[in-house]
Design an enzyme around this catalytic site. Structure first.
Site, PDB file in Angstrom:
ATOM      1  N   LYS A  24      -7.214   4.654  -4.521  1.00 40.05           N
ATOM      2  CA  LYS A  24      -6.738   3.297  -4.799  1.00 40.05           C
ATOM      3  C   LYS A  24      -5.238   3.249  -5.157  1.00 40.05           C
ATOM      4  CE  LYS A  24      -9.017   0.564  -4.152  1.00 40.05           C
ATOM      5  NZ  LYS A  24      -9.351   0.066  -2.777  1.00 40.05           N
ATOM      6  N   THR A  27      -3.360   5.663  -0.270  1.00 35.85           N
ATOM      7  CA  THR A  27      -3.506   6.807   0.637  1.00 35.85           C
ATOM      8  C   THR A  27      -3.818   6.369   2.067  1.00 35.85           C
ATOM      9  OG1 THR A  27      -5.846   7.048   0.014  1.00 35.85           O
ATOM     10  CG2 THR A  27      -4.244   8.385  -1.196  1.00 35.85           C
ATOM     11  N   ARG A 105       0.252   5.182  -8.479  1.00 40.71           N
ATOM     12  CA  ARG A 105       0.737   3.843  -8.834  1.00 40.71           C
ATOM     13  C   ARG A 105       0.440   3.605 -10.301  1.00 40.71           C
ATOM     14  NH1 ARG A 105      -3.855  -0.201  -6.191  1.00 40.71           N
ATOM     15  NH2 ARG A 105      -2.376  -1.828  -6.734  1.00 40.71           N
ATOM     16  N   ARG A 232      -7.414  -7.127  -1.691  1.00 44.68           N
ATOM     17  CA  ARG A 232      -8.365  -7.981  -2.431  1.00 44.68           C
ATOM     18  C   ARG A 232      -7.663  -8.593  -3.644  1.00 44.68           C
ATOM     19  NH1 ARG A 232     -11.655  -3.287  -2.045  1.00 44.68           N
ATOM     20  NH2 ARG A 232     -13.414  -3.477  -0.629  1.00 44.68           N
TER      21      ARG A 232
END
Length: 267
Positions: A24, A27, A105, A232
Site C-alpha cells: 500500500k 509498488t 509513504r 479509493r
C-alpha cells in the site's frame, strides 16, 4: 578473434531486481511505470517465492519469470518480502548482487489505505480508530495490528541491511511517485543502469483519482489509469486518532530516516 554474437533468443532468468515492498505504498504503480521501459521485463503477478514457495526451488522460480533478451532486466514484485524475516537471506542466496527497490509513504496514510482496502472487502469491519487505538477517547496505539505494524519501516530495513549494502537498496518515496512520477522514475532508471526512457511525456495527472495515469505504455497507445481499486476514497478519521498515530510513528520515522539516509518529512 571471432566476435560473439548477441543472444537473440529470449530466455527465462532469475530476477536481476526485485520490488520487495512496501504494501500500500505504490509498488503496483512503480511496476507499471517500469514496464514502460523496453529493457524491463516483469512477472505479471506477485510470485511470493521468497515467502511462500521457497521450498519449490529456484528452477520453479525461474519458470515464473518472463522470457528476456540479453541486456534486458528481469523483475518481479512481491511486497510481503519486505517483512518476511527469512527473505533477505534467501534473496542473498539467489544473487548477492541483486538490486532491491522499496517504496515507502507516510505510515499513517499507509495504515488508512491498508484498512480501506480491507474494509472494501469486509463492510462489517469496525472503524479504523477502534482497531488502531485502545478504547475511546482513543488511548495508546495498538502496535500489533498489522496495518499499524507495517508502518514501522526501520525494523525490516535493518534486516535487509544485514545482508545487502545500502547501495543495493533504492528507497522510493510513494508521495513523490504520485506528485512527480517522472523525477522519481529518473532515480529508478539510474539505479537500474537503464537508459532514461521514462519521462514526463508518459504521464498525466488524473484529478478524479488523485494520482498519475499513463499517456502511453508498451501494451496500450491510449491513456489509461491503474486498476479501479487504485485511488479509493479514505474514510473520515477522528483528528485525535490521527495525532495519536503521528506521535507513535515519530521516533520510528526518525530511526528510519537515519538508516535510510533520507528524511521523508512525514509529520
Amino acid at each position: 578473434m571471432t566476435l560473439r554474437k548477441p543472444n537473440l533468443v529470449p530466455t527465462k532468468r532469475l530476477p536481476d531486481a526485485l520490488i520487495i515492498g512496501v504494501k500500500k505504498c505504490g509498488t503496483r504503480a512503480l511496476l507499471e511505470f517500469l514496464r514502460l521501459h523496453p529493457d524491463v521485463r516483469a512477472a505479471g503477478s506477485e510470485v511470493h517465492f521468497f515467502d511462500k514457495f521457497y521450498h519449490k526451488g529456484f528452477e520453479w522460480y525461474r519458470n515464473r519469470m518472463p522470457p528476456t533478451l540479453e541486456g534486458q532486466i528481469t523483475m518481479e514484485k512481491t511486497p510481503s518480502y519486505w517483512v518476511t524475516r527469512s527473505a533477505p537471506k534467501r534473496v542473498f542466496a539467489m544473487n548477492p548482487a541483486v538490486k532491491l527497490l522499496a517504496v515507502v509513504r507516510d505510515p499513517v496514510t499507509r495504515a488508512i489505505s491498508d484498512y480501506t482496502q480491507s474494509a472494501s472487502k469486509r463492510p462489517s469491519l469496525p472503524r479504523f480508530e477502534e482497531l488502531a487505538l485502545m478504547d475511546s477517547p482513543w488511548g495508546s496505539v495498538v502496535d500489533t495490528w498489522p496495518p499499524v505494524r507495517l508502518g514501522i519501516y526501520a525494523r525490516p530495513l535493518r534486516r535487509w541491511l544485514r545482508r545487502f549494502p545500502r547501495s543495493r537498496i533504492l528507497i522510493i518515496s510513494g508521495e513523490r511517485l504520485v506528485v512527480d512520477p517522472a523525477a522519481e522514475m529518473t532515480r529508478v532508471q539510474e539505479f537500474l543502469n537503464l537508459k532514461p526512457v521514462i519521462t514526463e511525456k508518459h504521464f498525466y495527472f488524473n484529478s478524479t483519482k488523485g494520482f498519475p495515469c499513463l499517456l502511453k505504455s508498451e501494451s496500450r497507445s491510449t491513456p489509461h489509469c491503474l486498476g479501479k481499486t487504485k485511488g479509493r476514497n479514505h474514510p473520515y478519521i477522528d483528528p485525535v486518532a490521527l495525532e495519536r498515530l503521528r506521535e507513535f510513528y515519530r521516533p520510528h520515522n526518525e530511526r528510519f530516516y537515519e538508516l535510510s539516509g533520507i528524511n521523508f518529512g512525514w509529520q
